[in-house]
Design a protein around this motif. Structure first.
Motif, PDB file in Angstrom:
ATOM      1  N   TRP A 149       0.837  -1.199   0.000  1.00  0.00           N
ATOM      2  CA  TRP A 149       0.000   0.000   0.000  1.00  0.00           C
ATOM      3  C   TRP A 149       0.874   1.251   0.000  1.00  0.00           C
ATOM      4  O   TRP A 149       0.602   2.206  -0.740  1.00  0.00           O
ATOM      5  CB  TRP A 149      -0.921  -0.031   1.217  1.00  0.00           C
ATOM      6  CG  TRP A 149      -1.783   1.169   1.331  1.00  0.00           C
ATOM      7  CD1 TRP A 149      -2.894   1.462   0.590  1.00  0.00           C
ATOM      8  CD2 TRP A 149      -1.609   2.255   2.243  1.00  0.00           C
ATOM      9  NE1 TRP A 149      -3.416   2.660   0.977  1.00  0.00           N
ATOM     10  CE2 TRP A 149      -2.645   3.180   1.999  1.00  0.00           C
ATOM     11  CE3 TRP A 149      -0.684   2.536   3.232  1.00  0.00           C
ATOM     12  CZ2 TRP A 149      -2.775   4.358   2.713  1.00  0.00           C
ATOM     13  CZ3 TRP A 149      -0.817   3.716   3.936  1.00  0.00           C
ATOM     14  CH2 TRP A 149      -1.848   4.609   3.681  1.00  0.00           C
ATOM     15  N   ILE A 150       1.922   1.249   0.826  1.00  0.00           N
ATOM     16  CA  ILE A 150       2.830   2.405   0.873  1.00  0.00           C
ATOM     17  C   ILE A 150       3.553   2.561  -0.455  1.00  0.00           C
ATOM     18  O   ILE A 150       3.710   3.676  -0.957  1.00  0.00           O
ATOM     19  CB  ILE A 150       3.821   2.260   2.048  1.00  0.00           C
ATOM     20  CG1 ILE A 150       3.085   2.408   3.368  1.00  0.00           C
ATOM     21  CG2 ILE A 150       4.945   3.272   1.950  1.00  0.00           C
ATOM     22  CD1 ILE A 150       3.909   2.085   4.579  1.00  0.00           C
ATOM     23  N   ALA A 151       3.985   1.454  -1.055  1.00  0.00           N
ATOM     24  CA  ALA A 151       4.657   1.528  -2.362  1.00  0.00           C
ATOM     25  C   ALA A 151       3.717   2.118  -3.408  1.00  0.00           C
ATOM     26  O   ALA A 151       4.143   2.925  -4.256  1.00  0.00           O
ATOM     27  CB  ALA A 151       5.137   0.140  -2.787  1.00  0.00           C
ATOM     28  N   GLY A 152       2.439   1.744  -3.364  1.00  0.00           N
ATOM     29  CA  GLY A 152       1.463   2.315  -4.292  1.00  0.00           C
ATOM     30  C   GLY A 152       1.269   3.800  -4.073  1.00  0.00           C
ATOM     31  O   GLY A 152       1.171   4.585  -5.029  1.00  0.00           O
ATOM     32  N   ARG A 153       1.228   4.221  -2.798  1.00  0.00           N
ATOM     33  CA  ARG A 153       1.095   5.654  -2.494  1.00  0.00           C
ATOM     34  C   ARG A 153       2.316   6.437  -2.975  1.00  0.00           C
ATOM     35  O   ARG A 153       2.198   7.544  -3.488  1.00  0.00           O
ATOM     36  CB  ARG A 153       0.935   5.866  -0.981  1.00  0.00           C
ATOM     37  CG  ARG A 153      -0.361   5.436  -0.379  1.00  0.00           C
ATOM     38  CD  ARG A 153      -1.482   6.447  -0.554  1.00  0.00           C
ATOM     39  NE  ARG A 153      -1.168   7.772  -0.105  1.00  0.00           N
ATOM     40  CZ  ARG A 153      -1.666   8.352   0.982  1.00  0.00           C
ATOM     41  NH1 ARG A 153      -2.522   7.701   1.730  1.00  0.00           N
ATOM     42  NH2 ARG A 153      -1.331   9.579   1.307  1.00  0.00           N
ATOM     43  N   ILE A 154       3.505   5.858  -2.831  1.00  0.00           N
ATOM     44  CA  ILE A 154       4.725   6.514  -3.303  1.00  0.00           C
ATOM     45  C   ILE A 154       4.667   6.655  -4.820  1.00  0.00           C
ATOM     46  O   ILE A 154       4.975   7.721  -5.373  1.00  0.00           O
ATOM     47  CB  ILE A 154       5.983   5.737  -2.853  1.00  0.00           C
ATOM     48  CG1 ILE A 154       6.161   5.832  -1.341  1.00  0.00           C
ATOM     49  CG2 ILE A 154       7.225   6.242  -3.573  1.00  0.00           C
ATOM     50  CD1 ILE A 154       7.248   4.936  -0.796  1.00  0.00           C
ATOM     51  N   ARG A 155       4.264   5.603  -5.497  1.00  0.00           N
ATOM     52  CA  ARG A 155       4.168   5.632  -6.955  1.00  0.00           C
ATOM     53  C   ARG A 155       3.161   6.691  -7.414  1.00  0.00           C
ATOM     54  O   ARG A 155       3.432   7.471  -8.330  1.00  0.00           O
ATOM     55  CB  ARG A 155       3.755   4.245  -7.467  1.00  0.00           C
ATOM     56  CG  ARG A 155       4.271   3.923  -8.843  1.00  0.00           C
ATOM     57  CD  ARG A 155       3.980   2.469  -9.263  1.00  0.00           C
ATOM     58  NE  ARG A 155       4.248   1.474  -8.229  1.00  0.00           N
ATOM     59  CZ  ARG A 155       3.314   0.771  -7.563  1.00  0.00           C
ATOM     60  NH1 ARG A 155       2.047   0.927  -7.836  1.00  0.00           N
ATOM     61  NH2 ARG A 155       3.655  -0.106  -6.654  1.00  0.00           N
TER      62      ARG A 155
END
Length: 177
Positions: A149-155
């Protein structure tokens, strides 16, 4: 007869020894008394509010939040310091600047691991293979889910910055002209 200097020295030594023994016997109780007084002062400072004031608070704040804080403390104890620093950096890259972001993330992970253990225990009575699979799936979801989820938010945040770059450059150019 004894020399008066020897008598004075022996008397001085006896009185000093008696005083030191008396002080050593009195000091522990004085320290214990001081500790008790400090504990009473600390207890008065942290007196719990009356029940009526507690009931005025929302349910989430008085019932759910303390449990989550306990799970966050468990997660923080089990997580190395370098991992926490990495989590803070990744949360900031995702646009989450809350001081409780890492605690919430660790609390979620700890709760999911506990739920996975309970699922494993409950379902294993019916079918050992299904219990193992459900426990492993929930544990994987609990550990890897927040990271994804955090990786998606960063992207998403990086994509938004890249998309807004031409407009920002136009505004800077217009301001300079």
């Amino acid at each position: 007869m004894l020399n008066p200097i020897w008598t004075a020295a022996a008397s001085f030594t006896a009185v000093t020894a008696a005083a030191l023994v008396g002080l050593s016997l009195a000091t522990p109780s004085e320290r214990a008394t001081q500790r008790r007084l400090e504990a009473i002062a600390h207890a008065e400072a942290t007196i719990t509010p009356p029940r009526s004031r507690l009931l005025e608070q929302p349910f989430f704040q008085r019932a759910v939040l303390p449990g989550l804080q306990a799970f966050a403390a468990l997660g923080e104890r089990l997580t190395p310091g370098s991992q926490k620093a990495r989590m803070i950096t990744r949360l900031q890259q995702a646009g989450i600047y809350s001081p409780y972001g890492v605690q919430a993330l660790l609390a979620f992970k700890a709760v999911m691991i506990v739920i996975a253990g309970l699922a494993l225990w409950l379902v294993a009575h019916l079918n050992a293979g299904a219990g193992l699979m459900s426990g492993a799936a929930l544990a994987l979801l609990g550990v890897m889910g927040p990271e994804q989820w955090i990786a998606g938010r960063i992207r998403q945040r990086k994509d938004a910055l890249v998309r807004s770059l031409p407009d920002t450059l136009d505004q800077v150019t217009s301001s300079v002209e």
